[in-house]
Design a protein around this motif. Sequence first.
Motif, PDB file in Angstrom:
ATOM      1  N   TRP A 136       7.351   9.041  -1.624  1.00 13.43           N
ATOM      2  CA  TRP A 136       6.501   7.876  -1.429  1.00 13.43           C
ATOM      3  C   TRP A 136       5.642   8.117  -0.194  1.00 13.43           C
ATOM      4  O   TRP A 136       6.146   8.562   0.836  1.00 13.43           O
ATOM      5  CB  TRP A 136       7.341   6.616  -1.206  1.00 13.43           C
ATOM      6  N   ILE A 137       4.364   7.818  -0.296  1.00 14.95           N
ATOM      7  CA  ILE A 137       3.423   7.940   0.822  1.00 14.95           C
ATOM      8  C   ILE A 137       2.898   6.538   1.132  1.00 14.95           C
ATOM      9  O   ILE A 137       2.440   5.826   0.235  1.00 14.95           O
ATOM     10  CB  ILE A 137       2.243   8.874   0.466  1.00 14.95           C
ATOM     11  N   ILE A 138       2.956   6.166   2.405  1.00 15.87           N
ATOM     12  CA  ILE A 138       2.477   4.862   2.848  1.00 15.87           C
ATOM     13  C   ILE A 138       1.417   5.100   3.922  1.00 15.87           C
ATOM     14  O   ILE A 138       1.729   5.585   5.014  1.00 15.87           O
ATOM     15  CB  ILE A 138       3.628   4.005   3.419  1.00 15.87           C
ATOM     16  N   PRO A 139       0.139   4.802   3.635  1.00 14.86           N
ATOM     17  CA  PRO A 139      -0.911   4.986   4.643  1.00 14.86           C
ATOM     18  C   PRO A 139      -0.698   4.049   5.840  1.00 14.86           C
ATOM     19  O   PRO A 139      -0.423   2.852   5.654  1.00 14.86           O
ATOM     20  CB  PRO A 139      -2.198   4.622   3.902  1.00 14.86           C
ATOM     21  N   PRO A 166       0.819  -1.228   0.000  1.00 14.18           N
ATOM     22  CA  PRO A 166       0.000   0.000   0.000  1.00 14.18           C
ATOM     23  C   PRO A 166       0.847   1.270   0.000  1.00 14.18           C
ATOM     24  O   PRO A 166       1.280   1.737   1.050  1.00 14.18           O
ATOM     25  CB  PRO A 166      -0.797  -0.132   1.301  1.00 14.18           C
ATOM     26  N   SER A 167       1.092   1.798  -1.179  1.00 16.09           N
ATOM     27  CA  SER A 167       1.883   3.022  -1.282  1.00 16.09           C
ATOM     28  C   SER A 167       1.565   3.744  -2.583  1.00 16.09           C
ATOM     29  O   SER A 167       1.012   3.146  -3.502  1.00 16.09           O
ATOM     30  CB  SER A 167       3.386   2.700  -1.233  1.00 16.09           C
ATOM     31  N   PHE A 168       1.897   5.032  -2.622  1.00 16.51           N
ATOM     32  CA  PHE A 168       1.737   5.799  -3.855  1.00 16.51           C
ATOM     33  C   PHE A 168       2.723   6.950  -3.841  1.00 16.51           C
ATOM     34  O   PHE A 168       3.290   7.285  -2.805  1.00 16.51           O
ATOM     35  CB  PHE A 168       0.291   6.302  -4.023  1.00 16.51           C
ATOM     36  N   ARG A 169       2.942   7.525  -5.008  1.00 15.11           N
ATOM     37  CA  ARG A 169       3.858   8.653  -5.131  1.00 15.11           C
ATOM     38  C   ARG A 169       3.071   9.957  -5.069  1.00 15.11           C
ATOM     39  O   ARG A 169       1.996  10.079  -5.631  1.00 15.11           O
ATOM     40  CB  ARG A 169       4.597   8.623  -6.475  1.00 15.11           C
ATOM     41  N   ALA A 170       3.642  10.918  -4.371  1.00 17.02           N
ATOM     42  CA  ALA A 170       3.129  12.290  -4.343  1.00 17.02           C
ATOM     43  C   ALA A 170       4.317  13.160  -4.732  1.00 17.02           C
ATOM     44  O   ALA A 170       5.189  13.428  -3.903  1.00 17.02           O
ATOM     45  CB  ALA A 170       2.597  12.656  -2.964  1.00 17.02           C
ATOM     46  N   GLY A 171       4.379  13.501  -6.002  1.00 19.62           N
ATOM     47  CA  GLY A 171       5.572  14.173  -6.504  1.00 19.62           C
ATOM     48  C   GLY A 171       6.727  13.192  -6.485  1.00 19.62           C
ATOM     49  O   GLY A 171       6.632  12.106  -7.030  1.00 19.62           O
ATOM     50  N   ARG A 172       7.782  13.535  -5.772  1.00 20.96           N
ATOM     51  CA  ARG A 172       8.943  12.651  -5.666  1.00 20.96           C
ATOM     52  C   ARG A 172       8.918  11.815  -4.401  1.00 20.96           C
ATOM     53  O   ARG A 172       9.812  11.009  -4.164  1.00 20.96           O
ATOM     54  CB  ARG A 172      10.215  13.488  -5.708  1.00 20.96           C
TER      55      ARG A 172
END
Length: 71
Positions: free
Chosen positions: A43-46, A35-41
Amino acid sequence: MTELPKLTYTLTGAAKALNVSKPTMLNLVKRADFPSFRAGRRWIIPVDGLKTWLDSQATSAMEGRSHGIGA
């Protein structure tokens, strides 16, 4: 002032939470089931997604061990 609950980790924060290295964490975030995604450069992990993923990994590992007993 009331502190808000943490909703997400950065790559470094998640690595610290899981007690793994940053290179290991980078390999994890590249997995389709993680469970992760990119926000600009970044990585965001909820946090909730990480907990759910970790629980499913632990369950899979335990099931794998139980199938090996007595085989």
